[in-house]
Structures are given as C-alpha cells and as structure tokens.
Enzyme design. Structure first.
Site, PDB file in Angstrom:
ATOM      1  N   GLU A  83      -5.785   7.477  -1.964  1.00 45.69           N
ATOM      2  CA  GLU A  83      -6.014   6.296  -1.129  1.00 45.69           C
ATOM      3  C   GLU A  83      -6.768   5.188  -1.867  1.00 45.69           C
ATOM      4  O   GLU A  83      -6.539   4.008  -1.611  1.00 45.69           O
ATOM      5  CB  GLU A  83      -6.761   6.700   0.142  1.00 45.69           C
ATOM      6  CG  GLU A  83      -5.987   7.659   1.038  1.00 45.69           C
ATOM      7  CD  GLU A  83      -4.666   7.086   1.519  1.00 45.69           C
ATOM      8  OE1 GLU A  83      -4.427   5.872   1.376  1.00 45.69           O
ATOM      9  OE2 GLU A  83      -3.858   7.877   2.051  1.00 45.69           O
ATOM     10  N   HIS A 127       0.841  -1.212   0.000  1.00 42.01           N
ATOM     11  CA  HIS A 127       0.000   0.000   0.000  1.00 42.01           C
ATOM     12  C   HIS A 127       0.870   1.254   0.000  1.00 42.01           C
ATOM     13  O   HIS A 127       0.656   2.176  -0.811  1.00 42.01           O
ATOM     14  CB  HIS A 127      -0.908  -0.020   1.227  1.00 42.01           C
ATOM     15  CG  HIS A 127      -1.862   1.127   1.304  1.00 42.01           C
ATOM     16  ND1 HIS A 127      -3.185   1.024   0.961  1.00 42.01           N
ATOM     17  CD2 HIS A 127      -1.679   2.427   1.692  1.00 42.01           C
ATOM     18  CE1 HIS A 127      -3.776   2.200   1.114  1.00 42.01           C
ATOM     19  NE2 HIS A 127      -2.885   3.068   1.577  1.00 42.01           N
ATOM     20  N   GLU A 128       1.853   1.310   0.908  1.00 42.30           N
ATOM     21  CA  GLU A 128       2.682   2.514   1.010  1.00 42.30           C
ATOM     22  C   GLU A 128       3.573   2.672  -0.216  1.00 42.30           C
ATOM     23  O   GLU A 128       3.812   3.797  -0.674  1.00 42.30           O
ATOM     24  CB  GLU A 128       3.524   2.464   2.288  1.00 42.30           C
ATOM     25  CG  GLU A 128       2.721   2.334   3.581  1.00 42.30           C
ATOM     26  CD  GLU A 128       1.617   3.366   3.726  1.00 42.30           C
ATOM     27  OE1 GLU A 128       1.737   4.465   3.147  1.00 42.30           O
ATOM     28  OE2 GLU A 128       0.620   3.068   4.418  1.00 42.30           O
ATOM     29  N   HIS A 160       1.805   4.285  -3.091  1.00 41.16           N
ATOM     30  CA  HIS A 160       1.649   5.739  -2.985  1.00 41.16           C
ATOM     31  C   HIS A 160       2.765   6.491  -3.707  1.00 41.16           C
ATOM     32  O   HIS A 160       2.608   7.677  -4.018  1.00 41.16           O
ATOM     33  CB  HIS A 160       1.632   6.164  -1.521  1.00 41.16           C
ATOM     34  CG  HIS A 160       0.274   6.114  -0.897  1.00 41.16           C
ATOM     35  ND1 HIS A 160      -0.827   6.716  -1.462  1.00 41.16           N
ATOM     36  CD2 HIS A 160      -0.165   5.532   0.261  1.00 41.16           C
ATOM     37  CE1 HIS A 160      -1.883   6.527  -0.693  1.00 41.16           C
ATOM     38  NE2 HIS A 160      -1.520   5.809   0.356  1.00 41.16           N
TER      39      HIS A 160
END
Length: 795
Positions: free
Chosen positions: A508, A485-486, A489
């Site tokens: 997000e 997820h990070e 980004h």
C-alpha cells in the site's frame, strides 16, 4: 523428527484476534488448482469440486511422528458408537465431529463409511488447508495414471518409475514442464481433473474445524507418500465471509469476492500463506444472463449449455498466492467508448491471438496495437529470477505495449457515468504506469464498478480491479488517482509482494506513492506544477496520518507488528496475520500513509527521477526499514510553503473573517453594505484542505455554511470533498444540509463508516436519528466489517 503435540486453542474471536494461517506449506505445497464450480443464486452458494496438484515441501524429508500442525485445535473426542445416519455427498451439512469418506472402488466397499477421525491414525501425516465456512462432502485421490496423455511424459525418462510410484512420477513430470509447454501442461491438468479414483485405493478421511480442512490417508506417515492429486467436493455457505451475496445498484443479484480479511478460504480450500504460489484453471457455471469475471489471463467467451446455464473458463500461468483469485458474477454491462473520443479499448478484432484454435485452453491475449518506444533500461529489463513461467518481462512486444487491452463493466444504471469518467481516464493511466514502471505485468485489465456496499474505494487483483461507485461523482481527480493507485498494485502488491502479510505497507505504501506520480503524468503537469501538487497531497496525508495516530490503538499503527519475528513461521509453515480479524483495521490508512512517507523520505535522498528508476532494486534493498516520525513533522512545515497550499491558507483567512462578520451579535449599521468577499476558485484537493482547516474553527453559522456550499458547489464535488463537507455539517449541526449527510452515507459506504461515529458522539437526538435511519437503509448490503464497526457505534 521430534514429536509435535497438537495444542488445543480456544476459538478465535473474528472481531478482534489474529488471523490464523493453518496450511502446513513446509510439508506440502499446492502447485495448481482446477476448479469446477456452479453459482446458485437461489441458495446463495457456490458448489462443485476443486482438484489440487501437490508437491512435497522443503520439510518433506522427515516423517512426522504425529500431527504436524502444532497450532491446530484437535477435533472434539467422540464416544465410540455406530453412526446414526448415512451421509449423502450432496447434503450441504457436514458433521464437524465425524468424518465421512467414500471408498472409490465400489466393488470392494459399497456405499459410505463413517468412522471417527482420531481412531488409529495419530501416526499418519495430516495435510492441512486453510478453510472456513465450507461444507465438504467428499475427498478422493485422483488416478492420473489412467489419463492417456500423461504416459507421454515418460518418453524421455532415463529410468522407469519405481514400483508403485507411477502416479508420483507422472505428477512430478507434469509439474516440471517448462513454460514453453504451458498449453500442453494445462490440457493435462484438465484431463487429470476428471479422472477417476485409483481402483482399490484406501480412502482419504477429512475433518473441518473453524479455520482448516485436515486430510489423512491411513498408513501414510510421510508427505512424500501422500497422494499428489486430490479432488475435494464441497459447497460454500451463505455466511462465508470470502464472498458477498448482494445486489447491484440497479437491484439485480450478484456475488463477488470482497477482499475479505480471511481471503478466499470460504470460497475454496487453499493454502493462504503468500509463499504458497500456484497457478489455476477455473470453470464457472452461471445463469446465461450473468457475466462471470475472474482474475484470469484470458478473456473468456461463454459457452451455452443445454441446461440454460453458461460455462466460463479462465486460467493463469503466473504462480500467485491463492488470495489473489478474484470472482465477480452479475448482470454487468460492458461500457463502450464513442468512436469520436479516440480512446482505445479492448475488442476481439484488435486483439486476436494469431495461434488461436486450441479447444481446451484459450491463448492469452498479448496486447493491443497501442505501442510506445522501449522504456529506458532499468530493473524490468534484467534477467528474470523467479520460477519458470511465461513472463511478459521477457517478451519484447510487451515492453513496447504502453496500453494493455482493457474493458470496464458496471450495472446498467451507471454506464453513462462510467463512459464519461472511467473510460477516458483508463488508457491514460495505463500509459503513465508504463512510462514510469515499464512492462505491464499482466496482459489485460478489466475494471468493475462493484455494489455500493463495497468497503473500499478500490481493490486490485491480477487482470481485474474493483472500483467503488464513489469515484464516479464530481471532477475526475478522485477517479483518476484511484485508477493510478490500483494499476500501481500490478507491480507492487501483486508481482512484487510481502512475504509476511503483516507488512502490508510494502504494497500500500508503494501504491500510494506511485498514485501521485502516475496521476501527475496523466494530467501532463510541468515539473513545478507536479511538485506543487505532490506537496499538497503530502500535506493532506500528513494531516490524515496525524489524526489516525491520535485516534487509533497503538498496536494497530505498527508497520511490522511481528517485529524481529516478521516472516517467521512454525515448523509446519503455519503462522498468523497480526490483528488480521480486527474489523477496524480495514478502515485505517496508517499502513498506506507510513509506507508512503517512508518512500518520500528515500526519494528525497536519491532524487525523484533516480528513485523511480530503481524502485525494484529498492524493494529488495530496503525491505522493512522505517524512518523516524520526527522527520514527518519537519517536512510538513516545508509543504506548508508550497503555492497551492499558500492559496488555501489565504482563502481560509478570508473565510475566518467572513465568519466573524456573520456571527450572532454582530450588528451591521443601517445603510452599511453587506460583507462581500471574492473567493478564489480552487481544485478538489485544495478544497479538501480548505474544509479540513475550517473544521478547526469552533463556530460557523448556517449562513456561512450555505455560502461555503454555493461558492464551491460542494454537492457536485467528488466524494473526498463531500466527506469533509458532511463533517462540517455534523460538527455545526447545520440541519439544512442533513440530506447531504444522508445521501453520502447511502451512496458512499466505502467512506462513511466514521461519519456515523461523529453523528453519535455529539449526543444530538436528530443526528443520532439520522445515523440510525441511514444504517437501517444500508445494513442489509453493508460490508461485514463495516457492519460490525457501525453497529457498535450506534446500537
């Protein structure tokens, strides 16, 4: 220009109102920051100077007749009288109603001069920065013409600078240097940052209010005539919400930027609107036993000073919003991979820069030796359409670099867990991201395990990501998915971001969607296995979204709260972030989940692989569009039919029958064997769904709950599983497991906020005492937003 009147507004309530973005970016833009700061743990402040290189914005052609910041609250009017004290530049307390300035030419005017802000200055241009809880002691113009190296910028100038505008021309030439000359440019930035004030220059006056720093220079009515380089001397305040002064898990002092709703305005005066893209250089002084991590392109090497402090220098060449500046100072330790694991990590030896040797600006690290074949032609192979900077997408070696250099830091007490969990996963997650998305936008990645009071499972910034300690326990699924997820980004949220921060779902939603895709690739699942896992995770998210939609304010659920006014700002560039200061908002996932389901909807039309291949095109084409919520209800029925979900449903049925057989009043005949059930082994996400479905059962006995815990070793599972287990314990008042709830609330502060509410709502004295005890143990280091929400629940 039409006259703009200042509008007097009441102070905004930081607990419920919109976040003001006061910077007048349409009049003036910051193109580069040079920060020279020192960290003082004993006073809990960061102090020093920041030098800003400015460029007139798109509205600079017209002269404002009065204050150009219509949304600003004017300073309180003061009676005309002589000041009762002289202000010391090193004094941390700055008057909020008077303006203190120091004339740079001491031969003409000695000492300090204090005068009222509004007197005789209503026609002067006001430059506004976003600022909060900063003690500003001095603002001064910088004489760039005194820097010898700057004159070389005029060599190929066709016409000499206009009389009296040499410094303006020099700064314009400096800002216009091509990306191929970024080292020369950064060296000149550093030299200018230490230059003196122009001799005889009129002083720059300033005023601070709750949300801004306002600057004026007497007689300057146009942005184009305002000084292009200014230096601000300031200190942060301990209560400033941009940074957290706390302790690591091993009890040592540390400070870090926490991803506050107010962003970095309590760390340095800046322009917060996303359109204000800038580069920066930062020097940070800290005690020698501390490690300083920043969101910079280089891996800084500390330089020991005679004072006993260490000096760390970082920089970025990619223009980014000021909100992405990230700082973490603590006695962190770098985790090391055992040679036998074969996991490659960043070291100086395998990532040396061939052209090293520049004394004032380090070269960026261009990558490890880990390569892959060129990714398929796609959006990342096209022509760059952004402003000129040294872009990795245009560099062939970067396109082949599957695993960028990476390091992981944590407190000493967590190193063993980090080495066992994070280090083996991180290279695989980076490689998966490269396989799906192409070029890594940033040249390296540092990962830091932040203190227990961190209010999220993770936070991504350029070149650095924060992870909660909650991801370290149990199986690897939670940690691996969060890393994915990070990392996602880096593409969606950092190099591709929303122009209006109220549309956070763009960041997000994409990261949540890609989290599943990347994690499936890390696990090396077959296509059918991947489909099953994607459906299971979709069902879990749909249940979570359904719950949030029923238990949160409707206004907080809207993806585009500004509706048709999304992206619209005032004439000056000022705007607001809707509900940006609401303390409940950081704990809501509705924007993650709605954005995620929008992308799943679009992928169902284009096909999974085709959708991944055109994600960048999708960002430009489908920005801001929504799907109807009815679609989600229809799709959730289909997800229920997937094999992984079907297995969970079968196990739920077994547990319901098992529960019925153990209820009070159910008597077993003498000699009748005990009820035995063979429960199936399941993965962490299946267990999460199982526990959520069991939460719908009205009654479960202590014996059943004990069997449930033993069957799945719930105390050894990851934090997502433990959270559902704690909900079951609270719902059924299973006092034998209250210690599990206490441990969860203490060790997983990023996830336990609403568990406090469940402990209080049942009006059970023992549960309420448990909630208050946990709060008393954690409140000192709790995130401010979490502190506000939990305090309201239990006090």
């Amino acid at each position: 220009m039409a006259e703009m009147q200042s509008v007097e507004e009441p102070d905004l309530d930081p607990n419920k109102d919109d976040l003001p973005l006061r910077a007048n970016t349409n009049h003036m833009l910051v193109r580069h920051y040079v920060l020279d700061l020192a960290v003082h743990f004993e006073r809990k402040i960061v102090g020093g100077s920041i030098v800003l290189f400015l460029e007139p914005g798109k509205a600079h052609a017209e002269a404002p007749d009065c204050d150009p910041t219509a949304s600003l609250s004017p300073p309180p009017k003061q009676p005309k009288q002589e000041p009762q004290h002289q202000f010391c530049p090193n004094e941390p307390d700055v008057s909020q109603t008077e303006v203190t300035v120091e004339n740079c030419d001491e031969k003409q005017v000695g000492g300090n001069t204090t005068y009222l802000w509004e007197e005789g200055m209503c026609n002067d241009f006001t430059l506004v920065f976003d600022c909060c809880n900063l003690s500003v002691s001095k603002v001064e113009e910088v004489d760039v013409a005194s820097v010898a190296g700057m004159r070389a910028l005029l060599v190929d100038c066709e016409q000499p600078p206009q009389a009296g505008r040499l410094s303006f021309t020099l700064v314009e030439r400096l800002l216009a240097l091509s990306s191929a000359r970024w080292q020369e440019q950064h060296n000149l930035y550093l030299q200018c940052s230490t230059a003196p004030c122009p001799r005889g220059a009129l002083p720059i006056s300033f005023h601070t209010d709750n949300w801004s720093l306002q600057l004026r220079k007497r007689g300057v009515c146009w942005p184009s005539d305002f000084p292009r380089v200014i230096r601000i001397w300031y200190e942060t305040q301990p209560e400033g919400a941009s940074v957290r002064w706390t302790k690591t898990q091993d009890g040592r002092c540390c400070v870090y930027t926490m991803g506050s709703p107010i962003n970095n305005r309590a760390l340095f005066p800046c322009q917060e609107p996303p359109v204000a893209m800038s580069t920066w250089q930062a020097t940070v002084m800290a005690p020698s036993e501390f490690t300083v991590l920043l969101s910079g392109e280089n891996h800084a090497t500390p330089v020991q000073e005679e004072s006993g402090l260490s000096r760390w220098t970082y920089y970025v060449t990619m223009p980014m919003p000021a909100s992405t500046f990230t700082l973490a100072v603590g006695q962190w330790h770098e985790a090391k991979v055992k040679p036998s694991t074969g996991v490659q990590v960043f070291t100086d030896s395998n990532n040396s820069c061939p052209e090293s040797g520049c004394s004032s600006v380090e070269k960026p690290c261009h990558g490890s030796d880990q390569k892959s074949q060129d990714p398929p032609e796609g959006p990342d192979q096209g022509m760059c359409l952004h402003v000129d900077y040294p872009c990795r997408f245009a560099v062939s070696p970067a396109r082949r670099e599957a695993i960028v250099p990476h390091r992981v830091f944590s407190p000493a007490c967590l190193l063993q867990q980090v080495e066992a969990m994070v280090l083996p996963l991180l290279p695989a997650c980076l490689a998966a991201a490269h396989a799906v998305l192409g070029v890594h936008p940033f040249s390296h990645l540092d990962v830091l395990i932040v203190p227990s009071g961190f209010s999220s499972l993770g936070m991504a910034s350029p070149h650095i990501a924060f992870l909660s300690q909650s991801v370290l326990a149990g199986p690897r699924h939670l940690c691996g998915a969060r890393l994915c997820h990070e990392i996602a980004h880096s593409w969606f949220g950092l190099v591709i971001g929303a122009r209006d921060w109220t549309e956070e779902w763009i960041s997000e939603g994409f990261a949540t969607f890609l989290e599943d895709v990347l994690w499936a690739k890390v696990q090396q699942l077959s296509r059918s296995e991947e489909e099953d896992q994607l459906h299971l995770r979709a069902l879990l998210r749909w249940r979570r979204l359904h719950d949030e939609l029923q238990n949160s304010e409707q206004e907080l659920q809207i993806l585009r709260p500004h509706k048709e006014s999304t992206g619209v700002v005032s004439e000056s560039g000022a705007s607001t972030v809707k509900h940006g200061l609401n303390p409940e908002k950081p704990f809501m996932q509705v924007h993650y989940l709605k954005g995620y389901f929008l992308l799943k909807f679009l992928a169902s039309f284009t096909g999974h692989e085709q959708f991944l291949a055109f994600l960048c095109l999708f960002v430009r084409t489908y920005h801001g569009q929504l799907v109807l919520s009815q679609w989600l209800s229809e799709k959730s029925a289909a997800w229920l039919q997937t094999p992984l979900v079907a297995e969970v449903q079968q196990e739920v049925t077994k547990w319901i029958h098992f529960t019925l057989g153990h209820r009070k009043g159910t008597k077993r005949k003498r000699g009748e064997p005990c009820l035995k059930v063979n429960f199936k082994e399941m993965g962490p996400e299946q267990i999460v769904l199982l526990l959520e479905l069991l939460l719908e059962e009205e009654k479960m006995s202590a014996g059943v709950l004990q069997t449930l815990e033993r069957t799945y070793s719930l105390r050894m599972q990851d934090a997502e599983v433990k959270h559902r287990w704690c909900e079951l314990v609270v719902k059924h008042k299973h006092s034998a497991a209250y210690k599990d709830v206490e441990d969860f609330l203490i060790d997983n502060q990023a996830m336990g906020v609403y568990l406090y509410g469940e402990l209080m709502v049942h009006e059970d004295s023992r549960q309420q005492a448990l909630a208050r005890r946990c709060f008393s143990l954690t409140q000192e280091h709790m995130d401010p937003a979490a502190l506000s929400v939990v305090s309201e629940m239990i006090l």
